[in-house]
Write a protein that holds these residues in place. Structure first.
Motif, short mmCIF file in Angstrom:
data_model
loop_
_atom_site.label_atom_id
_atom_site.label_comp_id
_atom_site.label_asym_id
_atom_site.label_seq_id
_atom_site.Cartn_x
_atom_site.Cartn_y
_atom_site.Cartn_z
N ALA A 130 0.82 -1.21 0.00
CA ALA A 130 0.00 0.00 0.00
C ALA A 130 0.86 1.27 0.00
N GLY A 131 1.92 1.26 0.80
CA GLY A 131 2.80 2.43 0.85
C GLY A 131 3.54 2.65 -0.45
N GLN A 132 3.98 1.57 -1.08
CA GLN A 132 4.67 1.68 -2.37
C GLN A 132 3.73 2.17 -3.46
N ARG A 133 2.49 1.71 -3.44
CA ARG A 133 1.51 2.19 -4.41
C ARG A 133 1.28 3.69 -4.24
N ARG A 134 1.23 4.12 -3.00
CA ARG A 134 1.02 5.54 -2.75
C ARG A 134 2.19 6.36 -3.28
N ARG A 135 3.40 5.87 -3.07
CA ARG A 135 4.57 6.61 -3.55
C ARG A 135 4.62 6.64 -5.08
N LEU A 136 4.14 5.58 -5.73
CA LEU A 136 4.06 5.59 -7.19
C LEU A 136 3.07 6.65 -7.66
N ALA A 137 1.93 6.73 -7.01
CA ALA A 137 0.95 7.75 -7.36
C ALA A 137 1.51 9.16 -7.16
N LEU A 151 -4.45 17.22 -2.96
CA LEU A 151 -4.01 15.96 -2.37
C LEU A 151 -5.00 15.51 -1.31
N ASP A 152 -5.59 14.33 -1.52
CA ASP A 152 -6.57 13.78 -0.59
C ASP A 152 -5.90 12.72 0.28
N GLU A 153 -5.71 13.04 1.56
CA GLU A 153 -5.00 12.17 2.50
C GLU A 153 -3.68 11.68 1.91
N PRO A 154 -2.78 12.61 1.56
CA PRO A 154 -1.56 12.23 0.84
C PRO A 154 -0.61 11.35 1.63
N THR A 155 -0.69 11.40 2.96
CA THR A 155 0.25 10.60 3.76
C THR A 155 -0.30 9.22 4.11
N GLN A 163 6.82 9.96 4.70
CA GLN A 163 6.11 11.19 5.01
C GLN A 163 7.06 12.38 4.99
N ALA A 164 8.27 12.19 5.50
CA ALA A 164 9.25 13.27 5.50
C ALA A 164 9.68 13.63 4.08
N VAL A 165 9.82 12.62 3.22
CA VAL A 165 10.16 12.88 1.82
C VAL A 165 9.04 13.67 1.16
N LEU A 166 7.80 13.24 1.37
CA LEU A 166 6.68 13.96 0.78
C LEU A 166 6.62 15.39 1.28
N ALA A 167 6.88 15.61 2.57
CA ALA A 167 6.88 16.97 3.11
C ALA A 167 7.91 17.84 2.41
N ALA A 182 -4.61 20.29 0.61
CA ALA A 182 -4.55 18.91 1.04
C ALA A 182 -5.62 18.64 2.08
N ALA A 183 -6.47 17.66 1.80
CA ALA A 183 -7.46 17.22 2.76
C ALA A 183 -6.82 16.14 3.61
N THR A 184 -6.72 16.37 4.90
CA THR A 184 -6.01 15.43 5.75
C THR A 184 -6.46 15.56 7.19
N HIS A 185 -6.37 14.44 7.91
CA HIS A 185 -6.65 14.44 9.35
C HIS A 185 -5.37 14.57 10.16
N GLY A 186 -4.22 14.48 9.51
CA GLY A 186 -2.96 14.52 10.23
C GLY A 186 -2.06 15.64 9.73
N PRO A 187 -0.94 15.87 10.40
CA PRO A 187 -0.02 16.94 10.00
C PRO A 187 0.67 16.61 8.68
N LEU A 188 0.99 17.67 7.93
CA LEU A 188 1.65 17.51 6.63
C LEU A 188 3.16 17.69 6.72
#
Length: 208
Positions: A130-137, A151-155, A163-167, A182-188
């Motif tokens: 799942a994490g690798q798929r997200r990074r591909l997207a 970005l919808d729940e990008p992390t 997450q640090a790389v994406l930030a 970015a729509a998110t429930h957590g910190p970016l």
């Protein structure tokens, strides 16, 4: 200077008003965190800006953008679905989306390296975690140049390192004049301005 302007937007989905008379402005170099409870319309707002959902009323415009392109064509939309073909390799999936969306960003190998999936380039995407798929997207953000990122729940599904790389990727985008919502429930992991959609809209009454 870009200005994404929403004026009195109303969105209706499935027979109910999700949000109404929503107005805001986001300028170049800003990251906005869209918050609110489930059902408040966070995902619907991003899809509306991307041109995937039509507003019931209101105005939405990108001032300073490409006058020959629609707003949606100037946006990167990264939703819950990772949108890849499992039988194609990681490299082939990224090449397809880069060509389809117009390119203009960094080379695909460099994007895969940045997102930590270069070693998976020849692996069929169906085997990814799942994490690798997200990074591909998310790699599409780098290979295709577009000023507005939605970005919808990008992390989601990303480990702490990813997450640090994406930030850092997002920080670079806003530093060069880009816009992020970015729509998110957590910190970016970067400075953001909050856009709260408040409480979820009630369900529409059912006719007797």
């Amino acid at each position: 200077m870009l200005r994404l302007i929403a004026d009195a937007l109303t969105c209706q989905r499935g027979g109910r008003v999700v949000f109404s008379h929503l107005s805001f402005t986001v300028t170049s170099g800003e990251a906005v965190q869209v918050t609110g409870p489930n059902g408040a319309g966070k995902s619907s707002l991003l899809r509306l800006i991307a041109g995937l959902v039509r507003a019931e009323s209101g105005r939405l415009v990108l001032e300073g953008g490409d006058p020959e392109a629609s707003l949606g064509e100037q946006c990167h939309y990264c939703g819950h679905q990772d949108a890849f073909k499992g039988s194609l390799t990681v490299a082939e999936n990224l090449a397809f989306w880069t060509d389809f969306l117009g390119g203009g960003g960094i080379a695909a190998p460099a994007a895969m390296e940045r997102l930590g999936i270069a070693h998976l380039a020849d692996l069929p995407a169906g085997y990814l975690s799942a994490g690798q798929r997200r990074r591909l997207a998310l790699a599409r953000l780098l290979t295709v140049s577009r000023p507005v990122w939605l970005l919808d729940e990008p992390t989601a599904a990303l480990d702490v390192t990813s997450q640090a790389v994406l930030a850092s990727v997002m920080a670079e985008h806003v530093a060069t004049g880009g816009i992020i919502l970015a729509a998110t429930h957590g910190p970016l992991g970067l400075p953001v301005r909050d856009l709260s959609l408040g409480r979820a809209a009630p369900a529409a009454p059912v006719a007797a």
